[in-house]
Write a protein that holds these residues in place. Sequence first.
Motif, PDB file in Angstrom:
ATOM      1  N   TYR A  97       0.821  -0.817   0.134  1.00  0.00           N
ATOM      2  CA  TYR A  97       0.208  -0.012   0.128  1.00  0.00           C
ATOM      3  C   TYR A  97       1.016   1.376   0.267  1.00  0.00           C
ATOM      4  O   TYR A  97       2.147   1.080   0.554  1.00  0.00           O
ATOM      5  N   ARG A  98       0.267   2.480  -0.626  1.00  0.00           N
ATOM      6  CA  ARG A  98       0.458   3.534  -0.561  1.00  0.00           C
ATOM      7  C   ARG A  98      -0.446   4.697  -0.799  1.00  0.00           C
ATOM      8  O   ARG A  98      -1.245   4.551  -0.518  1.00  0.00           O
ATOM      9  N   PRO A  99      -0.251   6.136  -0.498  1.00  0.00           N
ATOM     10  CA  PRO A  99      -0.864   6.869   0.432  1.00  0.00           C
ATOM     11  C   PRO A  99      -1.458   6.560  -1.326  1.00  0.00           C
ATOM     12  O   PRO A  99      -0.922   6.518  -2.423  1.00  0.00           O
ATOM     13  N   HIS A 141      -2.263  16.449   3.994  1.00  0.00           N
ATOM     14  CA  HIS A 141      -3.788  16.626   4.284  1.00  0.00           C
ATOM     15  C   HIS A 141      -4.751  15.425   4.424  1.00  0.00           C
ATOM     16  O   HIS A 141      -5.817  15.079   5.164  1.00  0.00           O
ATOM     17  N   ALA A 142      -3.842  13.938   4.269  1.00  0.00           N
ATOM     18  CA  ALA A 142      -4.604  12.471   4.642  1.00  0.00           C
ATOM     19  C   ALA A 142      -3.110  11.912   4.852  1.00  0.00           C
ATOM     20  O   ALA A 142      -2.856  11.177   4.612  1.00  0.00           O
ATOM     21  N   ARG A 143      -2.648  12.552   6.340  1.00  0.00           N
ATOM     22  CA  ARG A 143      -1.909  11.736   7.123  1.00  0.00           C
ATOM     23  C   ARG A 143      -2.515  10.588   7.247  1.00  0.00           C
ATOM     24  O   ARG A 143      -3.559  10.220   7.776  1.00  0.00           O
ATOM     25  N   THR A 144      -1.410   9.155   7.058  1.00  0.00           N
ATOM     26  CA  THR A 144      -1.952   7.740   7.848  1.00  0.00           C
ATOM     27  C   THR A 144      -2.293   7.291   8.916  1.00  0.00           C
ATOM     28  O   THR A 144      -1.632   8.367   9.065  1.00  0.00           O
ATOM     29  N   ILE A 145      -3.283   7.049   8.725  1.00  0.00           N
ATOM     30  CA  ILE A 145      -3.959   6.691  10.831  1.00  0.00           C
ATOM     31  C   ILE A 145      -3.336   5.673  10.824  1.00  0.00           C
ATOM     32  O   ILE A 145      -3.622   4.504   9.800  1.00  0.00           O
ATOM     33  N   VAL A 146      -2.884   4.927  12.088  1.00  0.00           N
ATOM     34  CA  VAL A 146      -2.678   4.271  12.483  1.00  0.00           C
ATOM     35  C   VAL A 146      -3.597   3.347  14.002  1.00  0.00           C
ATOM     36  O   VAL A 146      -2.996   3.782  14.730  1.00  0.00           O
ATOM     37  N   LEU A 147      -4.019   2.563  13.525  1.00  0.00           N
ATOM     38  CA  LEU A 147      -5.069   2.099  14.772  1.00  0.00           C
ATOM     39  C   LEU A 147      -4.368   1.307  15.606  1.00  0.00           C
ATOM     40  O   LEU A 147      -4.148  -0.109  15.004  1.00  0.00           O
ATOM     41  N   THR A 148      -3.581   0.662  16.926  1.00  0.00           N
ATOM     42  CA  THR A 148      -2.726  -0.138  17.539  1.00  0.00           C
ATOM     43  C   THR A 148      -3.170  -0.144  18.619  1.00  0.00           C
ATOM     44  O   THR A 148      -4.545   0.921  18.978  1.00  0.00           O
ATOM     45  N   THR A 149      -2.873  -0.629  19.771  1.00  0.00           N
ATOM     46  CA  THR A 149      -3.039  -0.852  20.843  1.00  0.00           C
ATOM     47  C   THR A 149      -2.398  -0.592  21.874  1.00  0.00           C
ATOM     48  O   THR A 149      -0.786  -0.457  21.835  1.00  0.00           O
ATOM     49  N   GLU A 150      -2.049  -0.270  23.301  1.00  0.00           N
ATOM     50  CA  GLU A 150      -0.954   0.157  24.604  1.00  0.00           C
ATOM     51  C   GLU A 150      -0.204  -1.445  24.063  1.00  0.00           C
ATOM     52  O   GLU A 150       0.691  -1.377  24.771  1.00  0.00           O
TER      53      GLU A 150
END
Length: 268
Positions: A97-99, A141-150
Amino acid sequence: MRQIFPAEAADGPIGSVQPGGAGLAEIARLYAYPAPGSPPGRPWVRANMVASADGAATAQGQSGALSGDADRQVFSVLRSLADVILAGAGTVRAERYRPVRPAEAWAELRQGRPPTPPIAVVTRLLDLDPESPLLADAPRHARTIVLTTEAAPADRRAAAGRHADVIVAGRELLSPAAVLGALAELGHQRILIEGGPHLLGQVAAAGLLDELCLTVSPLLAGGRAGRILAAGATGGDDIPAAQAGLRLAHVLTDSGYLLCRYLRQDES
């Protein structure tokens, strides 16, 4: 490309997909999101997947090997319509993947919004290269979002945070509700899931998948490729019956490909 279902809509080919063209407008109409607030209290969650005629989600290890021109056209429209594109870390690595680049999105479908949607990645332990193009090359304007855990090491979170927006949305695991809720808090109400099968399975098992856009490719993959939907977080193989029903909204066809849009039975 031609619409073949519903039958009353099959009145000729869809025009070419190009800026300002009738084909682009028609495909955008067919895949339009519902008005904000439907379903109440949460974003609309759409998945876009491709499968071979024998049910494989990949060929040679990538879903792109199953794609064709019509599928790629719809793919670009769906990305342009979305507020955010959601994918699991495994899919991001396998598909490199790329932006999203401005040339890959349709400006007329982005009016009132940034020129491209951000990519959001679900990764429990943040096992991503912080200098990969997806993180390091994303526009402001479209920074990648990283959803992670503690549970993700603090040094990985710090490294990813140099280029991306890192959101801790769980302690040991990431529930679908937490992931989608975090994106909604950022203002993303039209969410497009592009994989992988485990993420899609978890979202469907939680009853949070509103729509499935599935392209059936006229190819036989064979081998041991998985399906578009895998076991959910609890390891169960099945989606609860109350959440599994789908209603066929339309079917497009082109060069042997079938492009199907399904809605949950309880969605209008």
